[in-house]
Scaffold this active site. Structure first.
Site, PDB file in Angstrom:
ATOM      1  N   ARG A 159      38.587 -20.544  54.144  1.00 35.25           N
ATOM      2  CA  ARG A 159      37.342 -21.186  53.725  1.00 35.25           C
ATOM      3  C   ARG A 159      36.814 -20.553  52.431  1.00 35.25           C
ATOM      4  NH1 ARG A 159      32.952 -17.765  56.414  1.00 35.25           N
ATOM      5  NH2 ARG A 159      34.135 -16.292  57.637  1.00 35.25           N
ATOM      6  N   ASP A 205      44.172  -9.681  61.313  1.00 35.87           N
ATOM      7  CA  ASP A 205      43.141  -8.862  60.693  1.00 35.87           C
ATOM      8  C   ASP A 205      43.777  -8.128  59.506  1.00 35.87           C
ATOM      9  OD1 ASP A 205      41.270  -7.009  59.990  1.00 35.87           O
ATOM     10  OD2 ASP A 205      41.049  -6.127  61.984  1.00 35.87           O
ATOM     11  N   ASN A 250      41.598 -11.348  48.952  1.00 35.56           N
ATOM     12  CA  ASN A 250      40.320 -12.058  48.914  1.00 35.56           C
ATOM     13  C   ASN A 250      39.472 -11.836  50.163  1.00 35.56           C
ATOM     14  OD1 ASN A 250      38.461 -14.428  48.143  1.00 35.56           O
ATOM     15  ND2 ASN A 250      39.313 -15.069  50.117  1.00 35.56           N
ATOM     16  N   TYR A 287      28.716  -2.293  51.442  1.00 32.21           N
ATOM     17  CA  TYR A 287      29.306  -3.269  50.534  1.00 32.21           C
ATOM     18  C   TYR A 287      29.552  -2.637  49.158  1.00 32.21           C
ATOM     19  CZ  TYR A 287      29.200  -6.824  46.958  1.00 32.21           C
ATOM     20  OH  TYR A 287      29.479  -7.553  45.852  1.00 32.21           O
ATOM     21  N   ALA A 288      28.527  -1.937  48.657  1.00 36.74           N
ATOM     22  CA  ALA A 288      28.654  -1.307  47.339  1.00 36.74           C
ATOM     23  C   ALA A 288      29.779  -0.277  47.356  1.00 36.74           C
ATOM     24  CB  ALA A 288      27.327  -0.647  46.954  1.00 36.74           C
ATOM     25  N   ALA A 313      32.424  -0.242  49.346  1.00 39.59           N
ATOM     26  CA  ALA A 313      33.720  -0.912  49.436  1.00 39.59           C
ATOM     27  C   ALA A 313      34.123  -1.491  48.079  1.00 39.59           C
ATOM     28  CB  ALA A 313      33.662  -2.013  50.495  1.00 39.59           C
ATOM     29  N   LYS A 314      33.113  -2.052  47.386  1.00 39.50           N
ATOM     30  CA  LYS A 314      33.417  -2.674  46.096  1.00 39.50           C
ATOM     31  C   LYS A 314      33.827  -1.623  45.068  1.00 39.50           C
ATOM     32  CE  LYS A 314      30.387  -4.985  43.285  1.00 39.50           C
ATOM     33  NZ  LYS A 314      29.562  -6.131  42.870  1.00 39.50           N
TER      34      LYS A 314
END
Ligand code: SF4
Ligand SMILES: [Zn+2]
Lengths: 491, 247
Positions: free
Chosen positions: B17, B65, B92, B157-158, B160-161
């Site tokens: 998706r 996963d 992605n 999130y930060a 990981a990015k």
């Protein structure tokens, strides 16, 4: 004689002539408004039982937000120049459109003037023109409230809804006594499809009280209307009119029901006004009159403190004595709802309400919630943990991890996570105070582009309209050439 | 007319998706052979498959996963057997999770880091064996989302990015000598995923800040991705491309 709080302009309760008035605090801490008509004598009314609360609340300054267009010149002085005039302090935040004079009830407490014989219905073209005026004034029309009479009795009611929707109005609310809805399931279904909301009058659970206030037994029909709206996902605002000694002890029960029924979004408690075709003659001693702060205290008593007066803030879009607003976060695990003021400062909640009469997701709200989460996290109080858990569940609903939801679904999830309780204090001839009126954001909108604060409309202007009154009163009769602004300045 | 990715063997993780699906479709339109993975959304995966078939592409589809090393090995192994190798890997798969530190629990952290950082490491390592052997291939890491969110850039999130950037840089340097390119694509707010869920005032804020005055579409980002993984892109590696409308 007590201590002067402020002067203002009010009305004679009999001839509705404008009169200079004084608002004073008495020894027993009550607040009274007094005036004297050359023809009808001295008149006074208790505005509040708590002078300290009254003064502190009145001191809150609304956000200055004057209307863009003021079609009426300042001529007679407030309240006789509505339309609005250039002295008005607030733009319209809640446009009210009266679409019919027909009603299927004849409530003793009705505060508007309607006549049921020779009913009048607004035509759709007139409503289109009103929407156009509102768009010109406001840019976008966020919300429209249909009222009457009983709006559902308008033969073309659905067309009004569709016109509003096509014009991009986000929220359409319809004031109703619920009787028509209770008997008309397909109508409720259609309302659900169109996303319309119902503002349902709901004063009592007690059949006896019902007969006194509304003239017949309506509880069952109203509960049926509530069931149907729940079935078809129609959001509802409950509108109980509080009358002292009659139904004020029921406020806790009404609020509890509102918290439990998922489609009830808001409760808007009105204080009784003695005006309009019913109200003027109902209870001649006016012993049922109740002030805003009394309603707040009755709420605290009957909810056993899960909602208290400290949980309410004034609306920044109106005079501070007109609206008190509390927001509550619902506990999905069944605990008591948590008022927002228990996890954010009252000033923060007030600031979040600056744009509308209701909360919408905004940067200010996000920041306030972020602050709240940090504060709750570092707190050792047992309630903090529960509240934090509720907020976590709310974020989970807004940003589910297992599926993608649309913005509309997220908005709905956010809305469904909380409820609002309003106390809205309309004015009648007795309590009329032009200081409050001039900050009104709740206006009746007419085809010619005029917008009239609803209290002024109900008490003064509606009388002018032949549609609503069998014998309209001549307009100049009362205000004459008298420049009322001068009257407000007291010797 | 032949496509810009004619016969190119592409694997997209998290392709059922959103942007992942759009990448699959864009690659297929350019003549690529497409495989994708997904974790939970079978109906969405089925939908993506049908859309790819409509473009004349018979996709390979794997459920699992990305943070599971055995899954990564199995997917790359199956594709190597079926296609004889892999030319393009797009990392992605991501997690949409918006939460302030006060509510950020250990399982949230693990899920985010596992999906957005460990996953790309596992898939890259599995795919690079074949690419290095073939002395050809390209990896594209998708930066999950920009920092436009209800509470600004959640810590996990930060982290990981930032980690994914480090991984991109290090791998680009390490495998460049084998002719393999590694780049990072970090789109701004789009009409898919978070961009569809954010409250209107957030989207408005984004529009107000973006030089182009709008949010993006998955389709235009996918077009950018086509170039990045194609043979037309000969000299770019270790780069961060940010189609975000000019924030
Ligand atoms: S209520 Fe407002 S519009 Fe009406 S006369 Fe007073 S200031 Fe003017
Ligand atoms: Zn009089």
């Amino acid at each position: 004689m007590g201590a002067l709080l402020h002067p203002t302009t009010s009305l004679c309760r009999t001839c509705k002539r404008a009169l200079p008035a004084l608002v004073e605090a008495r020894e027993d801490r009550s607040v009274w408004l007094s005036k004297s008509c050359p023809e009808h004598g001295a008149q006074s009314v208790r505005l509040s039982t708590d002078a300290a609360w009254y003064a502190a609340t009145r001191a809150v300054k609304p956000v200055a937000s004057a209307p863009r267009r003021t079609p009426r010149p300042v001529h007679f002085g407030c309240p006789f120049d509505c339309g609005a005039c250039a002295q008005h302090g607030q733009k319209v935040r809640l446009p009210v459109v009266t679409i019919t004079s027909a009603c299927n009830l004849d409530c003793p407490i009705c505060y508007v003037y309607n006549k049921n014989d020779g009913t009048w219905h607004m035509d759709v073209a007139a409503f289109r023109r009103i929407l156009q005026h509102l768009k010109d004034d406001l840019g976008e029309v966020d919300i429209v409230n249909f009222t009457g009479g009983e709006p559902f009795l308008h033969p073309e009611f659905m067309t009004f809804l569709e016109v509003a929707r096509d014009a991009g109005v986000h929220r359409v609310t319809i004031c109703s006594n619920g009787l028509f809805l209770a008997k008309n399931e397909p109508l409720v279904k259609r309302l659900g499809e169109l996303g319309a909301r119902v503002a349902l009058s709901f004063d009592t659970f007690d059949p006896q009280t019902d007969v006194v206030l509304q003239g017949s037994r309506l509880v069952e029909a109203k509960l049926r209307a509530l069931d149907l709206t729940e079935k078809y996902n129609v959001d509802v605002t409950l509108i109980p009119v509080m009358t002292k000694g009659m139904n004020d002890h029921e406020v806790g029960a009404i609020l509890r029901m509102a918290m439990e029924r998922p489609n009830v979004r808001h409760v808007e408690l009105h204080t009784i006004t003695y005006t309009g075709q019913g109200g003027t003659h109902f209870d001649p001693s006016r012993s049922g009159r109740i002030s805003m702060v009394e309603v707040l205290d009755r709420i605290a008593e009957t909810t056993h403190g899960w909602l208290t007066r400290e949980d309410f803030v004034s609306s920044p879009c109106a005079h501070p004595l007109c609206y008190q607003i509390a927001y509550l976060l619902l506990d999905p695990d069944g605990g008591p709802p948590v008022p927002f003021t228990r996890f954010m400062p009252r000033e923060a909640l007030y600031a979040c309400l600056a744009e509308r009469l209701y909360l919408e997701p905004s940067r200010a709200l996000e920041d306030a919630l972020q602050d709240a989460m940090d504060r709750l996290w570092v707190s050792d109080e047992p309630e903090a943990e529960r509240t934090l858990k509720i907020l976590r569940q709310l974020l989970g609903a807004l940003f589910p991890r297992d599926r993608v939801i649309t913005r509309e679904e997220a908005l709905r999830a956010a809305e469904r996570a909380s409820k609002a309780v309003y106390v809205h204090s309309h004015m009648d001839e007795d309590t009329f105070d032009v200081e409050r009126l001039a900050q009104c954001c709740d206006s009746n909108c007419a085809e010619d582009g005029t917008t009239i604060p609803v209290c002024a409309y109900n008490v003064l202007y509606k009388e002018k309209e032949a549609e609503f009154m069998a014998a309209p009163r001549s307009w100049g009769e009362r205000s004459g050439d008298v420049k009322l602004r001068r009257l407000a300045v007291l010797a | 007319m032949t496509g810009r990715l004619e016969g190119t063997r592409c694997l997209v993780t998290g392709g059922s998706r959103g942007l992942g699906r759009e990448l699959c479709l864009a690659f297929a339109r350019e003549g690529a052979r497409v495989a994708f993975t997904f974790r939970r959304r079978e109906a969405d995966a089925e939908d993506t498959t049908l859309r790819l078939r409509a473009l004349g592409c018979e996709p390979q589809c794997f459920q699992g996963d990305v943070a599971d090393g055995a899954h990564a090995q199995a997917v790359v192994g199956a594709l190597t057997r079926a296609w004889g190798g892999l030319d393009v890997l797009v990392n992605n798969a991501g997690v949409q999770h918006v939460v302030p530190l006060a509510l950020l629990e250990e399982p949230d952290w693990d899920l985010m880091l596992n999906t957005c950082l460990k996953g790309p490491y596992l898939f890259s390592r599995a795919a690079l064996r074949g690419m290095i052997r073939a002395r050809k291939g390209t990896i594209l890491n998708v930066g999950v989302f920009s920092s436009e969110r209800i509470v600004e850039a959640p810590a996990h999130y930060a982290a990981a990015k930032a980690g994914l950037r480090g991984l991109t840089d290090a791998l680009a340097r390490e495998v460049g000598r084998h002719g393999v390119r590694v780049n990072m694509l970090s789109p701004g707010l789009l009409d898919v995923g978070l961009g569809r869920m954010l409250m209107p005032h957030r989207v408005e804020e984004y529009r107000a800040q973006a030089a182009l005055g709008r949010t993006g579409t998955a389709e235009e980002v996918a077009r950018m991705a086509v170039f990045l993984v194609s043979d037309e892109n000969t000299f770019m590696t270790g780069a961060r491309v940010t189609p975000d409308g000019g924030l």
